[in-house]
Design an enzyme around this catalytic site. Structure first.
Site, PDB file in Angstrom:
ATOM      1  N   SER A 126       0.949  -1.202  -0.026  1.00 55.49           N
ATOM      2  CA  SER A 126      -0.148   0.032  -0.079  1.00 55.49           C
ATOM      3  C   SER A 126       1.034   1.321  -0.023  1.00 55.49           C
ATOM      4  O   SER A 126       1.829   1.374   0.487  1.00 55.49           O
ATOM      5  CB  SER A 126      -0.918  -0.008   1.203  1.00 55.49           C
ATOM      6  OG  SER A 126      -1.470   1.192   1.673  1.00 55.49           O
ATOM      7  N   TYR A 151      -2.220  -0.915  11.042  1.00 58.29           N
ATOM      8  CA  TYR A 151      -2.587  -1.680   9.697  1.00 58.29           C
ATOM      9  C   TYR A 151      -1.419  -1.537   8.622  1.00 58.29           C
ATOM     10  O   TYR A 151      -0.724  -2.089   8.107  1.00 58.29           O
ATOM     11  CB  TYR A 151      -3.804  -1.188   9.055  1.00 58.29           C
ATOM     12  CG  TYR A 151      -3.983  -1.125   7.685  1.00 58.29           C
ATOM     13  CD1 TYR A 151      -4.074  -2.490   7.064  1.00 58.29           C
ATOM     14  CD2 TYR A 151      -3.559  -0.171   6.854  1.00 58.29           C
ATOM     15  CE1 TYR A 151      -3.978  -2.882   5.516  1.00 58.29           C
ATOM     16  CE2 TYR A 151      -3.601  -0.412   5.364  1.00 58.29           C
ATOM     17  CZ  TYR A 151      -3.864  -1.392   4.731  1.00 58.29           C
ATOM     18  OH  TYR A 151      -3.819  -1.546   3.345  1.00 58.29           O
ATOM     19  N   LYS A 155       1.772  -3.430   6.607  1.00 56.79           N
ATOM     20  CA  LYS A 155       2.365  -3.461   5.099  1.00 56.79           C
ATOM     21  C   LYS A 155       3.851  -3.351   4.978  1.00 56.79           C
ATOM     22  O   LYS A 155       4.522  -4.074   4.484  1.00 56.79           O
ATOM     23  CB  LYS A 155       1.791  -2.531   4.458  1.00 56.79           C
ATOM     24  CG  LYS A 155       0.052  -2.895   4.333  1.00 56.79           C
ATOM     25  CD  LYS A 155      -0.188  -3.985   3.490  1.00 56.79           C
ATOM     26  CE  LYS A 155      -1.490  -4.612   3.188  1.00 56.79           C
ATOM     27  NZ  LYS A 155      -1.592  -5.960   2.749  1.00 56.79           N
TER      28      LYS A 155
HETATM   29  N1  UFG Z   1     -13.170  10.377   3.091  1.00 58.82           N
HETATM   30  C1  UFG Z   1     -13.983  11.372   3.390  1.00 58.82           C
HETATM   31  N2  UFG Z   1     -15.271  10.684   3.812  1.00 58.82           N
HETATM   32  C2  UFG Z   1     -15.509   9.358   4.044  1.00 58.82           C
HETATM   33  C3  UFG Z   1     -14.250   8.561   3.698  1.00 58.82           C
HETATM   34  C4  UFG Z   1     -13.177   8.976   3.449  1.00 58.82           C
HETATM   35  O1  UFG Z   1     -13.947  12.398   3.432  1.00 58.82           O
HETATM   36  O2  UFG Z   1     -16.489   8.942   4.499  1.00 58.82           O
HETATM   37  C5  UFG Z   1     -11.801  11.044   2.766  1.00 58.82           C
HETATM   38  C6  UFG Z   1     -10.484  10.796   3.654  1.00 58.82           C
HETATM   39  O3  UFG Z   1     -10.561  11.462   4.715  1.00 58.82           O
HETATM   40  C7  UFG Z   1      -9.521  10.790   2.596  1.00 58.82           C
HETATM   41  C8  UFG Z   1     -10.076  10.203   1.182  1.00 58.82           C
HETATM   42  O4  UFG Z   1     -11.502  10.524   1.354  1.00 58.82           O
HETATM   43  O5  UFG Z   1      -9.108  12.150   2.386  1.00 58.82           O
HETATM   44  C9  UFG Z   1      -9.922   8.771   0.957  1.00 58.82           C
HETATM   45  O6  UFG Z   1     -10.135   8.148   2.006  1.00 58.82           O
HETATM   46  P1  UFG Z   1     -10.211   6.412   1.947  1.00 58.82           P
HETATM   47  O7  UFG Z   1     -10.653   6.033   3.379  1.00 58.82           O
HETATM   48  O8  UFG Z   1     -11.026   6.057   0.921  1.00 58.82           O
HETATM   49  O9  UFG Z   1      -8.878   5.947   1.595  1.00 58.82           O
HETATM   50  P2  UFG Z   1      -7.554   6.477   2.350  1.00 58.82           P
HETATM   51  O10 UFG Z   1      -6.642   6.903   1.337  1.00 58.82           O
HETATM   52  O11 UFG Z   1      -7.559   6.904   3.572  1.00 58.82           O
HETATM   53  O12 UFG Z   1      -6.962   4.880   2.329  1.00 58.82           O
HETATM   54  C10 UFG Z   1      -6.094   4.168   1.425  1.00 58.82           C
HETATM   55  C11 UFG Z   1      -6.216   2.742   1.544  1.00 58.82           C
HETATM   56  C12 UFG Z   1      -6.009   2.147   2.845  1.00 58.82           C
HETATM   57  C13 UFG Z   1      -4.499   2.693   3.159  1.00 58.82           C
HETATM   58  C14 UFG Z   1      -4.395   4.165   3.049  1.00 58.82           C
HETATM   59  C15 UFG Z   1      -3.182   4.875   3.623  1.00 58.82           C
HETATM   60  O13 UFG Z   1      -7.687   2.478   1.181  1.00 58.82           O
HETATM   61  O14 UFG Z   1      -5.766   0.911   2.948  1.00 58.82           O
HETATM   62  O15 UFG Z   1      -4.783   4.661   1.835  1.00 58.82           O
HETATM   63  O16 UFG Z   1      -3.223   6.181   3.325  1.00 58.82           O
HETATM   64  F1  UFG Z   1      -4.116   2.408   4.580  1.00 58.82           F
END
Ligand code: UFG
Length: 343
Positions: A126, A151, A155
Site C-alpha cells: 500500500s 494496519y 504492510k
Molecule cells: N473520506 C471522507 N469521507 C469518508 C471516507 C473518506 O472524506 O466517509 C476521505 C478521507 O479522509 C481521505 C479520502 O476520502 O481524504 C480517501 O479516504 P479512503 O478512506 O477512501 O482512503 P485512504 O486514502 O484513507 O486509504 C487508502 C487505503 C488504505 C491505506 C491508506 C493509506 O484504502 O488501505 O490509503 O493512506 F491504508
C-alpha cells in the site's frame, strides 16, 4: 496450465484479479476465510469468464489449514497474497489482531513455499508505507515514513519480511505492489466492492449515500493545503489494478524480474480532492449527493499521488480507464447489489 494461488481471492481486488488471470490463461485456486467477502464472488467470476475457480475456505493464519491446501495441490509455484485485514481504524483499536493475522499469514505462506523449493509471490502492499511524502508525486525510491496505523505498519513489516527472505533464499522471488486508491467495479457489475458493515472508504460511502442507505457523506476536513481544502488521493480503476497483477506475475514466471525483490507503485499518477470526486460522481451519474464538511479524520495524510513511471517502464503497465469509468462502474455495482435498475 500455469497455476496460481490467490489468497483473499473472493475479495474486492482478488476477485477482479482472478478474472484477469483466467482471461490470461492461468489456472486460479482461491483460498479465503470469507471474513470480508462472500462466496457470491465465485458466481461473478464464473459469469464473466465462463470458468469457476477452485475455492477452498481456509484461514491463512492457521498453519494446518494452509499446509493441507498446499499438500492437496502438491505445493504452489506462484501465490498472489491479498488476504489481509485492512481497516485502519480497527487496527488502531485492535493492533494485535492485525499483526497476528497479516504478519503470521505471510510467514506461513513463505514457509510453505520454501518447503516446496521456492516460488513467486506477488504481494499486496500500500502507499501507506510512504506516510506523508515530502515530494510528490511519490516514487518507489521515497523512504518509508512513520506509518499512522498498525494496519500500515503490517504492510511495511511485510515488505521487510519479504525483502529479508529473498536475501536469504534465492529461490523466492517477490513483486510488491503498492496500491494507491483502487475504486470502481467490473464493467459487467458481476463483481465489485462488497461492504460488510459501515463503509470505511470514500467510494463505497458515496455510492451507499447516493442509493439512500446512508444519510449523508461526511467529508473529513476542508482545511488542507489543496485547491478546495479537501485531501488529495490517487484514485484508479480496480480492473487496471487487476491487470497489473497479471503483468507482475508474468514477469516472475518468465523470470524477467531484475532482482529478487521488486516494488512498483500502482495508481493513476494524478491526484484528486475529495470534493472533486464528489462533483465527478454527481456529473457522471446524474445523482445529487448529500454531504457535509466535518473535521479531519485522525491519521489521514494531506495529499499523496503516485509516480508510476517505474511500473510503466518495467511492467508495461498504465491505467486504461478514466476516473469517470471507475465512478460509473462503482455506481452500477451499487445499483446491482440493491437490485435497482439492473446492470
Ligand atoms: N473520506 C471522507 N469521507 C469518508 C471516507 C473518506 O472524506 O466517509 C476521505 C478521507 O479522509 C481521505 C479520502 O476520502 O481524504 C480517501 O479516504 P479512503 O478512506 O477512501 O482512503 P485512504 O486514502 O484513507 O486509504 C487508502 C487505503 C488504505 C491505506 C491508506 C493509506 O484504502 O488501505 O490509503 O493512506 F491504508
Amino acid at each position: 496450465m500455469k497455476k496460481v494461488l490467490l489468497t483473499g481471492g473472493t475479495g474486492f481486488i482478488g476477485s477482479h484479479t482472478a478474472v484477469e488471470l483466467i482471461n490470461s490463461g492461468y489456472q486460479v485456486v482461491i483460498v479465503d476465510n470469507l471474513s470480508n467477502s462472500t462466496i457470491d464472488s465465485l458466481d461473478g467470476i464464473e459469469n464473466i469468464t465462463g470458468v469457476r475457480p477452485e475455492f477452498v475456505k481456509a484461514d491463512c493464519s492457521v498453519f494446518s489449514e494452509m499446509e493441507s491446501l498446499f499438500e492437496k495441490h502438491g505445493g504452489f509455484n506462484s501465490i498472489i497474497h491479498f488476504a489481509a485485514l485492512k481497516s485502519v481504524v480497527e487496527s488502531v483499536e485492535k493492533p494485535l489482531k492485525y499483526y497476528n493475522n497479516n504478519i503470521i499469514s505471510l510467514i506461513y505462506l513463505i514457509q510453505l513455499l520454501q518447503k516446496g523449493g521456492g516460488g513467486n509471490i506477488v504481494f499486496s502492499s500500500s502507499c501507506t508505507v510512504y506516510g506523508q511524502p515530502e515530494k510528490l508525486p511519490v516514487s518507489e525510491e521515497s523512504p518509508y515514513q512513520p506509518v499512522a496505523s498498525p494496519y500500515g505498519n503490517t504492510k511495511k513489516i511485510s515488505e521487510d519480511i519479504l525483502r529479508d527472505t529473498v536475501n536469504s533464499n534465492k529461490s523466492i522471488k517477490v513483486v510488491a505492489l503498492r496500491y494507491f486508491n483502487p475504486i470502481g467495479a467490473h464493467p459487467s457489475a458481476e463483481i465489485g466492492e462488497l461492504i460488510i458493515g459501515k463503509p470505511l472508504y470514500l467510494l463505497p460511502y458515496i455510492t451507499q449515500t447516493a442509493i439512500g442507505i446512508r444519510d449523508k457523506l461526511q467529508i473529513f476536513g476542508n482545511d488542507y493545503d489543496s485547491p478546495d481544502g479537501t485531501a488529495i488521493r490517487d484514485y484508479f480503476h480496480v480492473v487496471d489494478l487487476a491487470k497489473a497483477h497479471v503483468l507482475a506475475l508474468d514477469r516472475l514466471v518468465e523470470k524477467k524480474n531484475k532482482s529478487g525483490f521488486e516494488v512498483f507503485n500502482l495508481g493513476a499518477g494524478k491526484g484528486s480532492t475529495v470534493l472533486e470526486i464528489v462533483k465527478a460522481f454527481e456529473k457522471v451519474t446524474g445523482v445529487k449527493l448529500n454531504y457535509e464538511i466535518v473535521g479531519r479524520r485522525a491519521g489521514d495524510v494531506e495529499q499523496v499521488w503516485a509516480d508510476t513511471s517505474l511500473a510503466q517502464k518495467e511492467l508495461g503497465w498504465q491505467t486504461e480507464s478514466t476516473l469517470e469509468d471507475a465512478l460509473l462502474t462503482a455506481w452500477n455495482w451499487e445499483k446491482r447489489l440493491r437490485g435497482k435498475e439492473g446492470k
